[in-house]
Design a protein around this motif. Structure first.
Motif, PDB file in Angstrom:
ATOM      1  N   ASP A  31       0.825  -1.212   0.000  1.00 28.80           N
ATOM      2  CA  ASP A  31       0.000   0.000   0.000  1.00 28.80           C
ATOM      3  C   ASP A  31       0.862   1.266   0.000  1.00 28.80           C
ATOM      4  N   THR A  32       2.160   1.107  -0.134  1.00 34.65           N
ATOM      5  CA  THR A  32       3.098   2.228  -0.090  1.00 34.65           C
ATOM      6  C   THR A  32       3.742   2.393  -1.458  1.00 34.65           C
ATOM      7  N   VAL A  33       4.041   3.640  -1.840  1.00 34.51           N
ATOM      8  CA  VAL A  33       4.691   3.910  -3.124  1.00 34.51           C
ATOM      9  C   VAL A  33       6.045   4.549  -2.872  1.00 34.51           C
ATOM     10  N   PHE A  34       7.081   3.949  -3.439  1.00 36.09           N
ATOM     11  CA  PHE A  34       8.424   4.519  -3.344  1.00 36.09           C
ATOM     12  C   PHE A  34       9.168   4.245  -4.645  1.00 36.09           C
ATOM     13  N   PRO A  35       9.713   5.322  -5.248  1.00 38.48           N
ATOM     14  CA  PRO A  35       9.597   6.730  -4.894  1.00 38.48           C
ATOM     15  C   PRO A  35       8.167   7.237  -5.072  1.00 38.48           C
ATOM     16  N   SER A  36       7.843   8.308  -4.333  1.00 34.81           N
ATOM     17  CA  SER A  36       6.457   8.767  -4.273  1.00 34.81           C
ATOM     18  C   SER A  36       5.908   9.222  -5.621  1.00 34.81           C
ATOM     19  N   HIS A  37       6.785   9.658  -6.546  1.00 32.90           N
ATOM     20  CA  HIS A  37       6.279  10.130  -7.839  1.00 32.90           C
ATOM     21  C   HIS A  37       5.884   8.977  -8.767  1.00 32.90           C
ATOM     22  N   HIS A  38       6.013   7.748  -8.292  1.00 34.46           N
ATOM     23  CA  HIS A  38       5.607   6.595  -9.096  1.00 34.46           C
ATOM     24  C   HIS A  38       4.194   6.119  -8.758  1.00 34.46           C
ATOM     25  N   THR A  69       4.224  -0.990   5.817  1.00 31.48           N
ATOM     26  CA  THR A  69       5.682  -1.008   5.960  1.00 31.48           C
ATOM     27  C   THR A  69       6.304   0.079   5.086  1.00 31.48           C
ATOM     28  N   PRO A  70       7.045   1.024   5.675  1.00 34.04           N
ATOM     29  CA  PRO A  70       7.678   2.066   4.858  1.00 34.04           C
ATOM     30  C   PRO A  70       8.893   1.529   4.114  1.00 34.04           C
ATOM     31  N   ALA A  71       9.341   2.279   3.130  1.00 39.14           N
ATOM     32  CA  ALA A  71      10.562   1.905   2.396  1.00 39.14           C
ATOM     33  C   ALA A  71      11.769   2.182   3.285  1.00 39.14           C
ATOM     34  N   ARG A  72      12.629   1.192   3.442  1.00 39.38           N
ATOM     35  CA  ARG A  72      13.860   1.342   4.223  1.00 39.38           C
ATOM     36  C   ARG A  72      15.018   0.801   3.400  1.00 39.38           C
ATOM     37  N   ALA A  73      16.192   1.391   3.611  1.00 43.35           N
ATOM     38  CA  ALA A  73      17.367   0.982   2.839  1.00 43.35           C
ATOM     39  C   ALA A  73      17.641  -0.512   2.969  1.00 43.35           C
TER      40      ALA A  73
END
Length: 383
Positions: free
Chosen positions: A175-182, A203-207
């Protein structure tokens, strides 16, 4: 939602090392039964103290968020034992416990090629990613990438334009978009292909997630193609993981002056296949799909190279100065002073001509350096 799904989500949300959780899931007829076995059985499976705590008391908010996500149309959770779970992914050293899937799960089992590379590619790199992806889709293959900026995005977009199948493996919750412009690109992939993650919703994007994401990209594909990668590129991790999984690894060579090509050259030195055309990649995997997909096999053996050389349109081809400048330009960016030396023209004349060619889409400028636009359509007007 049934008890087994809730138990599987609890196991996923426990986090930590995969081996212990896989052992626990396989120790009983069902995941629900494994959780019902209690802390002693969990500890015997190798679960850490943190995992034991989270299995005993799962985060209620995270669990409910995952359950809500799964109730929506087009959202799926595929455990390792599900018949829709991709067979190729079961064979990698660290298969995920489950996959969160947005879109149609069927393409997960389709013969695929991963296209990966730099997040900041040259215009030539973007064009090559699009060219290779289009050719793969036209041959009936799916294109896999990681939905990152640069080569990944170019590969996905080209597959969509070609009407092919594309799979995006992401390093965050579904449910998360990374990078946000995608945002729009991820939605389109879910509508026409599939978006996959091993991380639960929220879950957020993490390195730390991206090397793990890369193993899934490599594991789902029959071959991984690297287009422009620096020496410290994440694409090299994908290539290494592909090799460890016994898959083909291919790299496109580039200019020795292009730092984005250094990683590709290193891969080639280490044994990756040097490829210049999509057909060379498809020839490597054709034997692997010959028995199961004879129709696809015939398409893989069909000619795919349609010529990449672009030519000046007639109104410029008729002028000697434009002919001279065109011959001096290459696919690698060239500074203005080098063009002046090569062409013997004044800076004012060259600037005027380059501007006209840039406006016509024939030339692109990158950080004050000029090169041919790899995406300029082929014409025979100047032949």
């Amino acid at each position: 939602m049934d008890e087994e799904t809730r138990a599987l989500l609890t196991l996923v949300l426990a986090g930590g090392g995969l081996p212990a959780r896989r052992a626990l899931a396989c120790a009983r007829p069902s995941v629900a039964a494994a959780l019902d076995a209690g802390p002693v059985a969990w500890r015997q499976a190798g679960c850490s103290p943190g995992q034991l705590r989270r299995l005993a008391a799962p985060d209620p908010a995270a669990l409910e968020a995952a359950l809500r996500w799964l109730k929506q149309d087009g959202h799926h959770l595929l455990p390792l034992g599900d018949r829709r779970f991709p067979a190729l992914l079961r064979t990698i050293p660290e298969p995920p416990l489950a996959l969160f899937v947005h879109g149609n799960p069927a393409p997960l089992g389709h013969p695929s090629i991963a296209v990966v590379g730099s997040r900041s590619p040259t215009p030539s790199g973007r064009a090559l990613a699009a060219e290779f992806s289009t050719a793969f889709c036209n041959a009936g293959l799916a294109v896999i990438s990681g939905l990152a900026a640069g080569v990944d995005a170019s590969a996905h977009r080209a597959a969509l334009v070609a009407g092919g199948i594309t799979l995006a493996v992401i390093g965050c919750g579904p449910d998360t978009v990374f990078p946000s412009h995608h945002v729009a690109l991820q939605r389109e992939i879910a509508d026409h292909g599939v978006v996959v993650s091993e991380y639960p919703p929220g879950t957020p994007a993490r390195a730390a997630h991206f090397p793990a994401r890369n193993r899934l990209v490599a594991g789902l594909a029959l071959a991984t193609v690297v287009i422009e990668a620096a020496n410290r590129s994440g694409a090299l991790i994908t290539a290494r993981l592909a090799a460890e999984a016994g898959r083909e690894v291919c790299a496109l060579p580039g200019s020795v002056r292009n730092p984005r090509a250094a990683g590709c050259h290193r891969l080639i030195r280490d044994g990756a296949a040097l490829v210049e055309t999509p057909g060379e990649v498809m020839a490597l995997i054709a034997p692997q799909v010959a028995t199961a997909l004879p129709d696809l096999q015939s398409r893989l053996q069909a000619p795919t190279e349609q010529g990449r050389r672009a030519h000046l349109p007639a109104h410029m081809a008729s002028e000697p100065d434009y002919q001279t400048l065109w011959k001096a330009l290459d696919h690698d960016p060239i500074p203005m002073d080098s063009l002046i030396t090569h062409c013997g023209l004044t800076a004012a004349r060259l600037s005027s001509m380059l501007l006209a060619m840039e406006l016509a889409g024939i030339v692109v400028c990158e950080h004050g350096r000029y090169c041919r636009n790899p995406g300029f359509p082929t014409s025979t007007a100047s032949r």
